[in-house]
Design a protein around this motif. Structure first.
Motif, PDB file in Angstrom:
ATOM      1  N   ASN A 113       0.817  -1.209   0.000  1.00 23.60           N
ATOM      2  CA  ASN A 113       0.000   0.000   0.000  1.00 23.60           C
ATOM      3  C   ASN A 113       0.853   1.263   0.000  1.00 23.60           C
ATOM      4  O   ASN A 113       0.587   2.202  -0.749  1.00 23.60           O
ATOM      5  CB  ASN A 113      -0.908   0.020   1.235  1.00 23.60           C
ATOM      6  CG  ASN A 113      -1.975  -1.045   1.186  1.00 23.60           C
ATOM      7  OD1 ASN A 113      -2.751  -1.091   0.247  1.00 23.60           O
ATOM      8  ND2 ASN A 113      -2.020  -1.899   2.191  1.00 23.60           N
ATOM      9  N   GLN A 114       1.892   1.289   0.834  1.00 21.05           N
ATOM     10  CA  GLN A 114       2.688   2.495   0.970  1.00 21.05           C
ATOM     11  C   GLN A 114       3.522   2.757  -0.276  1.00 21.05           C
ATOM     12  O   GLN A 114       3.605   3.884  -0.746  1.00 21.05           O
ATOM     13  CB  GLN A 114       3.593   2.382   2.202  1.00 21.05           C
ATOM     14  CG  GLN A 114       2.837   2.373   3.520  1.00 21.05           C
ATOM     15  CD  GLN A 114       3.770   2.207   4.709  1.00 21.05           C
ATOM     16  OE1 GLN A 114       4.625   1.334   4.729  1.00 21.05           O
ATOM     17  NE2 GLN A 114       3.610   3.054   5.692  1.00 21.05           N
ATOM     18  N   TYR A 115       4.167   1.717  -0.793  1.00 22.88           N
ATOM     19  CA  TYR A 115       4.999   1.882  -1.981  1.00 22.88           C
ATOM     20  C   TYR A 115       4.287   1.230  -3.157  1.00 22.88           C
ATOM     21  O   TYR A 115       4.737   0.245  -3.730  1.00 22.88           O
ATOM     22  CB  TYR A 115       6.379   1.255  -1.765  1.00 22.88           C
ATOM     23  CG  TYR A 115       7.491   1.948  -2.521  1.00 22.88           C
ATOM     24  CD1 TYR A 115       8.580   2.490  -1.851  1.00 22.88           C
ATOM     25  CD2 TYR A 115       7.444   2.078  -3.903  1.00 22.88           C
ATOM     26  CE1 TYR A 115       9.607   3.130  -2.538  1.00 22.88           C
ATOM     27  CE2 TYR A 115       8.447   2.718  -4.593  1.00 22.88           C
ATOM     28  CZ  TYR A 115       9.535   3.239  -3.912  1.00 22.88           C
ATOM     29  OH  TYR A 115      10.544   3.872  -4.598  1.00 22.88           O
ATOM     30  N   ASN A 116       3.163   1.776  -3.513  1.00 28.60           N
ATOM     31  CA  ASN A 116       2.359   1.276  -4.628  1.00 28.60           C
ATOM     32  C   ASN A 116       1.878   2.501  -5.398  1.00 28.60           C
ATOM     33  O   ASN A 116       0.979   3.212  -4.951  1.00 28.60           O
ATOM     34  CB  ASN A 116       1.186   0.445  -4.107  1.00 28.60           C
ATOM     35  CG  ASN A 116       0.471  -0.293  -5.216  1.00 28.60           C
ATOM     36  OD1 ASN A 116       0.529   0.094  -6.375  1.00 28.60           O
ATOM     37  ND2 ASN A 116      -0.216  -1.366  -4.857  1.00 28.60           N
ATOM     38  N   LEU A 117       2.490   2.750  -6.547  1.00 33.67           N
ATOM     39  CA  LEU A 117       2.298   4.035  -7.233  1.00 33.67           C
ATOM     40  C   LEU A 117       0.946   4.177  -7.899  1.00 33.67           C
ATOM     41  O   LEU A 117       0.432   5.287  -8.030  1.00 33.67           O
ATOM     42  CB  LEU A 117       3.428   4.238  -8.253  1.00 33.67           C
ATOM     43  CG  LEU A 117       4.780   4.512  -7.591  1.00 33.67           C
ATOM     44  CD1 LEU A 117       5.924   4.063  -8.461  1.00 33.67           C
ATOM     45  CD2 LEU A 117       4.913   5.979  -7.256  1.00 33.67           C
ATOM     46  N   THR A 118       0.359   3.071  -8.348  1.00 33.29           N
ATOM     47  CA  THR A 118      -0.930   3.167  -9.040  1.00 33.29           C
ATOM     48  C   THR A 118      -2.033   2.380  -8.352  1.00 33.29           C
ATOM     49  O   THR A 118      -3.177   2.418  -8.801  1.00 33.29           O
ATOM     50  CB  THR A 118      -0.802   2.684 -10.497  1.00 33.29           C
ATOM     51  OG1 THR A 118      -0.290   1.337 -10.496  1.00 33.29           O
ATOM     52  CG2 THR A 118       0.142   3.574 -11.283  1.00 33.29           C
ATOM     53  N   THR A 119      -1.705   1.648  -7.292  1.00 35.22           N
ATOM     54  CA  THR A 119      -2.639   0.827  -6.504  1.00 35.22           C
ATOM     55  C   THR A 119      -3.360  -0.231  -7.329  1.00 35.22           C
ATOM     56  O   THR A 119      -4.419  -0.704  -6.943  1.00 35.22           O
ATOM     57  CB  THR A 119      -3.684   1.703  -5.767  1.00 35.22           C
ATOM     58  OG1 THR A 119      -4.550   2.328  -6.722  1.00 35.22           O
ATOM     59  CG2 THR A 119      -3.011   2.751  -4.919  1.00 35.22           C
ATOM     60  N   ILE A 120      -2.788  -0.595  -8.474  1.00 39.75           N
ATOM     61  CA  ILE A 120      -3.371  -1.687  -9.251  1.00 39.75           C
ATOM     62  C   ILE A 120      -3.120  -2.997  -8.513  1.00 39.75           C
ATOM     63  O   ILE A 120      -2.014  -3.258  -8.060  1.00 39.75           O
ATOM     64  CB  ILE A 120      -2.770  -1.749 -10.671  1.00 39.75           C
ATOM     65  CG1 ILE A 120      -3.096  -0.473 -11.453  1.00 39.75           C
ATOM     66  CG2 ILE A 120      -3.284  -2.971 -11.430  1.00 39.75           C
ATOM     67  CD1 ILE A 120      -2.413  -0.395 -12.800  1.00 39.75           C
ATOM     68  N   ARG A 121      -4.152  -3.824  -8.401  1.00 46.30           N
ATOM     69  CA  ARG A 121      -4.034  -5.131  -7.757  1.00 46.30           C
ATOM     70  C   ARG A 121      -4.120  -6.209  -8.843  1.00 46.30           C
ATOM     71  O   ARG A 121      -5.008  -6.166  -9.692  1.00 46.30           O
ATOM     72  CB  ARG A 121      -5.142  -5.357  -6.735  1.00 46.30           C
ATOM     73  CG  ARG A 121      -5.354  -4.202  -5.768  1.00 46.30           C
ATOM     74  CD  ARG A 121      -4.284  -4.119  -4.721  1.00 46.30           C
ATOM     75  NE  ARG A 121      -4.485  -2.961  -3.846  1.00 46.30           N
ATOM     76  CZ  ARG A 121      -3.650  -2.609  -2.885  1.00 46.30           C
ATOM     77  NH1 ARG A 121      -2.559  -3.305  -2.664  1.00 46.30           N
ATOM     78  NH2 ARG A 121      -3.896  -1.536  -2.145  1.00 46.30           N
ATOM     79  N   TYR A 122      -3.188  -7.137  -8.802  1.00 44.26           N
ATOM     80  CA  TYR A 122      -3.188  -8.225  -9.778  1.00 44.26           C
ATOM     81  C   TYR A 122      -3.408  -9.550  -9.068  1.00 44.26           C
ATOM     82  O   TYR A 122      -2.924  -9.761  -7.957  1.00 44.26           O
ATOM     83  CB  TYR A 122      -1.837  -8.306 -10.495  1.00 44.26           C
ATOM     84  CG  TYR A 122      -1.419  -7.072 -11.254  1.00 44.26           C
ATOM     85  CD1 TYR A 122      -1.882  -6.817 -12.541  1.00 44.26           C
ATOM     86  CD2 TYR A 122      -0.522  -6.157 -10.698  1.00 44.26           C
ATOM     87  CE1 TYR A 122      -1.480  -5.689 -13.245  1.00 44.26           C
ATOM     88  CE2 TYR A 122      -0.113  -5.036 -11.389  1.00 44.26           C
ATOM     89  CZ  TYR A 122      -0.596  -4.798 -12.655  1.00 44.26           C
ATOM     90  OH  TYR A 122      -0.190  -3.678 -13.340  1.00 44.26           O
TER      91      TYR A 122
END
Length: 575
Positions: free
Chosen positions: A439-448
């Motif tokens: 969550n903290q280091y996730n630039l686009t918050t895309i979940r795969y």
């Protein structure tokens, strides 16, 4: 204490402005109005705005199996499919005797068709509510030996549903049957209401089901708890070790000691699943640790504890120290303490930390905590069991860092080595899990999920990078992933995320060097990236700027010809 229906309904009048929107569709063969309201109310509790599409009564197949239906026009993120045991029993009664033993197989095939069609025609994840046990009173206990009985078919159907979920990455189960077993059939369904309205979940029971569904959706969004912080005296064992001594504390299979023993068994299983255990106790550290090393009936040992804080300091301050070592959010933590004063102190000073109000009787603690469903997840890997040792290694790094006054000298001392390579069949499940957790280091918050990443690796328009890291203290394992898409002469960074455990190590710099080399090999002159701000990723708001990109706010660009290789203290293993 979980909110009741009245409280959840009152949330609908509150201001959802600024909350991220998640489109949620609810399809049921019984009335679902109460469930939709409770879900919307739970959204407010988690600062999420559920935009809910509620299909008309008993329109599951009409909505799911027709690509032009209102369901697909709504374009949901999540679809809840809710078949009731009551409707299933009615279908069972309408079958000829020779056909009753095929009910489960026929119905699971219908569910396959519905869920597979939804995932094929949308990007939605599907949550199927399983079937509550109903005692039809036909065969009594002999129903368990009779394949054609309704009870046998219902239980077989639930089992087949679990098997289906194991091979369908976008299918999850809300365990309605487990909730009924915890709270009772009579609490779940009020007969007069059911007969007159068809509603199968009582207004006081509905929040339990809504909570179960909401917990799963939260986990899909990367919101879940990953750490339990434990008091010791009168929490992990009965008595005070400093006063009573090791031979007189209560732990084991006799008397109230059994309650503490079983609590420790549960915590041990959580640790094996990947939940971090930490200790925060007002105690002498040497005496406190002696219980873990010397008491023969302790289930937990020091090897199970990632961070051990035993001193006489304020517990909120100690939890801050634990958070600094683990480098996870306070909202990822649960604090267990028998003392109401300590619980209230932590809850007041660290409101993001979940502090359950334990019952007075320790015998009630374990069932109380289990019913809270504190540790919902949407992924699991056997490597999760190694998480404790990873955080123990991190504690050693923190101790080592305190000896250095120069950051560069500290980084050099770690002797870090990275391995950067495309996704493989081995790394894909871990990359999917990393995308769910970061969550903290996730630039686009895309979940795969795994299926998404397999498709990406098979698409020639994409490149992927997985990053592993190790140093003198141990192997971090897979710590970062990048998904890159070639389009219109540019290399677009679709997703870039990294484990919070390796922040400030320079991993992003060595990855950026690799991205530029990859762009050059593809004869692409421009690299673009996007930053989508969330409540948690503000730490990387300047990520692209620090790496030499130009732009502002969300859109960033770099020309490879202008890039100068970034200095790091990480060596790179040859591919």
């Amino acid at each position: 204490m979980k909110p009741d229906y009245k409280h959840l309904k009152s949330n609908l009048k509150k201001d959802f402005t600024g909350f991220p929107i998640r489109r949620l569709a609810v399809l049921g063969d019984s009335p679902t109005q109460l469930l939709a309201i409770a879900l919307k109310g739970y959204g407010y509790e988690s600062r999420v705005n559920y935009d809910i599409f509620e299909a008309d009564f008993n329109q599951i197949e009409m909505q799911a199996l027709h690509p032009a239906s209102s369901l697909y026009q709504f374009n949901p993120d999540v679809v809840v499919v809710f078949f009731s045991s009551e409707s299933l029993f009615s279908s069972y009664c309408n079958l000829e005797p020779d056909s009753k033993s095929g009910l489960a197989q026929n119905f699971i095939e219908k569910i396959y068709n519905i869920t597979d069609t939804i995932t094929e025609h949308s990007n939605a994840t599907v949550i199927v509510v399983n079937f509550c046990t109903i005692n039809d009173g036909i065969f009594g206990n002999y129903a368990n030996k009779t394949q054609s009985s309704f009870l046998f078919q219902l239980r077989k159907l639930n089992y087949e549903l679990m098997l289906a979920a194991t091979v369908r990455p976008k299918l999850f189960i809300a365990d309605f049957d487990l909730l009924q077993s915890a709270y009772g059939f009579d609490a779940r369904r009020k007969e007069s209401v059911y007969i007159n309205t068809g509603i199968i979940t009582d207004i006081d029971f509905t929040p339990h089901l809504a909570s179960s569904i909401h917990d799963t959706i939260n986990a899909m969004s990367g919101k879940f708890r990953k750490c339990v912080i434990l008091d010791l005296d009168n929490t992990l064992w009965g008595g005070i070790i400093g006063d009573d001594g090791i031979v007189n504390i209560q732990i084991g299979n006799l008397g109230i000691g059994k309650a503490y023993y079983q609590l420790q068994q549960w915590l041990k299983e959580l640790s094996r699943r990947g939940i971090i255990l930490a200790v925060c106790s007002k105690n002498d550290e040497t005496i406190a640790k002696s219980v873990f090393t010397d008491h023969p009936e302790m289930v937990l040992r020091l090897k199970d504890i990632s961070v051990f804080m035993a001193n006489w300091d304020n517990k909120a301050d100690n939890i801050r120290q634990i958070q600094a070592v683990l480098n996870i959010g306070f909202d990822s933590m649960v604090f267990l303490d028998d003392n109401p004063f300590e619980r209230n102190l932590v809850a007041k000073e660290l409101p993001a930390v979940l502090v359950p109000g334990l019952p007075e009787d320790p015998a009630q603690w374990l069932p109380f905590l289990q019913r809270m469903n504190l540790f919902e997840t949407v992924s699991y890997d056997k490597l999760d069991a190694e998480r404790t040792s990873k955080y123990q290694e991190e504690a050693k790094r923190v101790t080592s860092k305190s000896k250095f006054t120069d950051e560069d000298d500290y980084l050099k001392s770690l002797q870090m080595e990275a391995e950067i390579m495309p996704f493989t069949s081995f790394s894909i499940p871990r990359m999917a899990q990393l995308s769910q957790r970061s969550n903290q280091y996730n630039l686009t918050t895309i979940r795969y999920d795994v299926q998404d990443l397999v498709k990406i690796t098979e698409n020639p328009d994409y490149d992927t990078l997985s990053v592993s890291l190790k140093d003198i203290y141990g192997d971090y394992g897979l710590v970062s992933m990048v998904v890159l898409k070639k389009q219109s002469g540019t290399l677009r960074i679709e997703s870039w995320l990294m484990s919070c455990r390796v922040m400030s190590r320079g991993v992003e710099k060595i990855v950026m060097n690799e991205i530029v080399r990859l762009a050059a090999s593809r004869k692409l002159d421009v690299i673009t990236g996007e930053y989508i701000p969330t409540e948690k990723n503000h730490l990387v708001a300047d990520h692209y700027k620090k790496l030499g990109f130009s732009g502002s706010d969300q859109q960033w660009e770099m020309r490879t010809a202008q890039f100068k290789e970034l200095k790091t203290f990480i060596s790179q293993k040859d591919a």
